[in-house]
Scaffold this motif. Structure first.
Motif, PDB file in Angstrom:
ATOM      1  N   LEU A   5      -3.032  -0.159  -3.849  1.00 28.11           N
ATOM      2  CA  LEU A   5      -1.925   0.505  -3.138  1.00 28.11           C
ATOM      3  C   LEU A   5      -0.631  -0.129  -3.612  1.00 28.11           C
ATOM      4  CD1 LEU A   5      -1.320   2.624  -0.867  1.00 28.11           C
ATOM      5  CD2 LEU A   5      -1.231   0.682   0.714  1.00 28.11           C
TER       6      LEU A   5
ATOM      7  N   LEU B 147      -5.445  -3.576   0.712  1.00 33.94           N
ATOM      8  CA  LEU B 147      -5.423  -2.681  -0.446  1.00 33.94           C
ATOM      9  C   LEU B 147      -4.319  -3.072  -1.410  1.00 33.94           C
ATOM     10  CD1 LEU B 147      -6.024   0.778   1.302  1.00 33.94           C
ATOM     11  CD2 LEU B 147      -7.663  -0.545  -0.045  1.00 33.94           C
ATOM     12  N   GLU B 148      -3.166  -3.500  -0.845  1.00 34.45           N
ATOM     13  CA  GLU B 148      -2.063  -3.927  -1.710  1.00 34.45           C
ATOM     14  C   GLU B 148      -2.441  -5.167  -2.491  1.00 34.45           C
ATOM     15  OE1 GLU B 148       2.656  -5.243  -1.345  1.00 34.45           O
ATOM     16  OE2 GLU B 148       1.396  -5.047   0.446  1.00 34.45           O
TER      17      GLU B 148
ATOM     18  N   GLU C 111       4.427   1.879  -0.665  1.00 38.53           N
ATOM     19  CA  GLU C 111       3.649   2.551   0.380  1.00 38.53           C
ATOM     20  C   GLU C 111       3.224   1.565   1.466  1.00 38.53           C
ATOM     21  OE1 GLU C 111       0.483   4.276  -1.787  1.00 38.53           O
ATOM     22  OE2 GLU C 111       1.633   6.037  -2.410  1.00 38.53           O
ATOM     23  N   ALA C 112       2.879   0.346   1.077  1.00 36.48           N
ATOM     24  CA  ALA C 112       2.482  -0.665   2.061  1.00 36.48           C
ATOM     25  C   ALA C 112       3.655  -1.058   2.951  1.00 36.48           C
ATOM     26  CB  ALA C 112       1.926  -1.895   1.348  1.00 36.48           C
TER      27      ALA C 112
ATOM     28  N   THR D 199      -3.875  -1.693   4.794  1.00 34.56           N
ATOM     29  CA  THR D 199      -2.978  -1.467   3.651  1.00 34.56           C
ATOM     30  C   THR D 199      -2.617  -2.776   2.965  1.00 34.56           C
ATOM     31  OG1 THR D 199      -1.043  -1.551   5.121  1.00 34.56           O
ATOM     32  CG2 THR D 199      -2.022   0.622   4.680  1.00 34.56           C
ATOM     33  N   ARG D 200      -2.537  -3.877   3.744  1.00 33.84           N
ATOM     34  CA  ARG D 200      -2.219  -5.172   3.144  1.00 33.84           C
ATOM     35  C   ARG D 200      -3.346  -5.608   2.186  1.00 33.84           C
ATOM     36  NH1 ARG D 200       1.547  -8.539   5.058  1.00 33.84           N
ATOM     37  NH2 ARG D 200       1.450  -7.511   7.113  1.00 33.84           N
TER      38      ARG D 200
ATOM     39  N   PHE E 147       4.250   1.349   5.868  1.00 37.25           N
ATOM     40  CA  PHE E 147       3.386   1.125   7.033  1.00 37.25           C
ATOM     41  C   PHE E 147       3.874  -0.061   7.868  1.00 37.25           C
ATOM     42  CE2 PHE E 147       0.438   3.631   4.444  1.00 37.25           C
ATOM     43  CZ  PHE E 147      -0.073   4.507   5.389  1.00 37.25           C
TER      44      PHE E 147
ATOM     45  N   VAL F 165      -4.117  -0.396  10.819  1.00 34.89           N
ATOM     46  CA  VAL F 165      -3.843   0.313   9.564  1.00 34.89           C
ATOM     47  C   VAL F 165      -3.026  -0.567   8.620  1.00 34.89           C
ATOM     48  CG1 VAL F 165      -2.688   2.307   8.547  1.00 34.89           C
ATOM     49  CG2 VAL F 165      -3.990   2.565  10.668  1.00 34.89           C
TER      50      VAL F 165
END
Length: 257
Positions: A171, A165-166, A175-176, A162-163, A179, A158
């Motif tokens: 993102l 998406l960042e 939020e990143a 997220t990385r 996680f 996950v």
């Protein structure tokens, strides 16, 4: 092998599984049935208890015998001038026991030897019970570690998503980061669980009477401890080591009286 067969004859629950007779000892990891035997052989407390119990047992074999006769020799010299300055005497002494005393002494010695053996047996049972508890704790600790590793792997996947998406701007960084913090906490928890497994294995090795660094694989998952029915009052009175020991001590007190 002879010892394991004797255990099986006296207590079927102590018998090794059938496959243990066809493979080297501990080849696929030591199972609980094998660990029980090792603990009986090498646990320091069990060995000390058995050696301590040998003293009353050996004494019982010599009980009820007449006391050894005593031969004494005395000499006296008269300092004044006499014809025979030396007076020499000797004697032989032995004991005539009262009627029945030797039989009572034998009965008391046998009762004391039985009490000593029961006490040693109680120590062995306590060690085996401790081993089974530590075995179950180790199995639970290993399952918790596996679950922690699985959760960490999934969380790492996950975090990787997220990385990306960042980096793509889909993102926000806050939020990143949340996680990644959760992933770090999962890693710390996995390390804590690994230490718990290591400590649990060390306790088992100590109960077995082996050094912590002994290269031995513990197969705690191969033989799970099965739940048994709750014994009744009569079963507890017959099998409880403490009750049996108190009965033996009472018998010693009766014979002493």
């Amino acid at each position: 092998e002879e010892f394991t067969l004797q255990l099986a004859d006296r207590n079927p629950a102590s018998a090794l599984p059938a496959d243990s007779q066809t493979r080297p000892f501990g080849d696929a990891g030591m199972i609980l049935a094998e660990a029980r035997i090792v603990a009986l052989f090498y646990n320091p407390a069990a060995r000390t208890a058995r050696m301590k119990a040998q003293m009353p047992v050996l004494s019982a074999a010599k009980a009820g015998l007449w006391d050894d006769p005593e031969l004494s020799f005395d000499g006296l010299r008269i300092l004044q001038s006499v014809d025979k300055p030396w007076i020499i005497g000797s004697s032989l002494a032995f004991t005539l026991p009262l009627s029945g005393r030797l039989n009572v002494e034998k009965a008391k010695a046998k009762a004391e030897s039985r009490a000593a053996l029961v006490e040693a047996w109680g120590v062995e049972q306590e060690i085996l019970g401790k081993l089974e508890t530590e075995w179950a704790d180790c199995a639970a600790a290993r399952r918790a570690l596996e679950a922690g590793k699985l959760a960490q792997r999934e969380l790492s996947e996950v975090v990787a998503i997220t990385r990306r998406l960042e980096e793509a701007g889909e993102l926000i960084s806050a939020e990143a980061v949340a996680f990644r913090v959760a992933d770090s906490r999962a890693l710390l928890e996995t390390q804590r669980l690994a230490r718990a497994v290591s400590e649990s294995e060390s306790r088992i090795m100590a109960t077995l009477g082996l050094l912590p660094g002994t290269p031995l694989l513990l197969n705690v998952a191969e033989e799970p401890i099965q739940a048994t029915t709750i014994p009744g009052r009569n079963d507890l009175l017959e099998r409880n080591p403490l009750v049996t020991l108190r009965e033996a001590e009472y018998e010693v007190a009766e014979e002493s009286l």
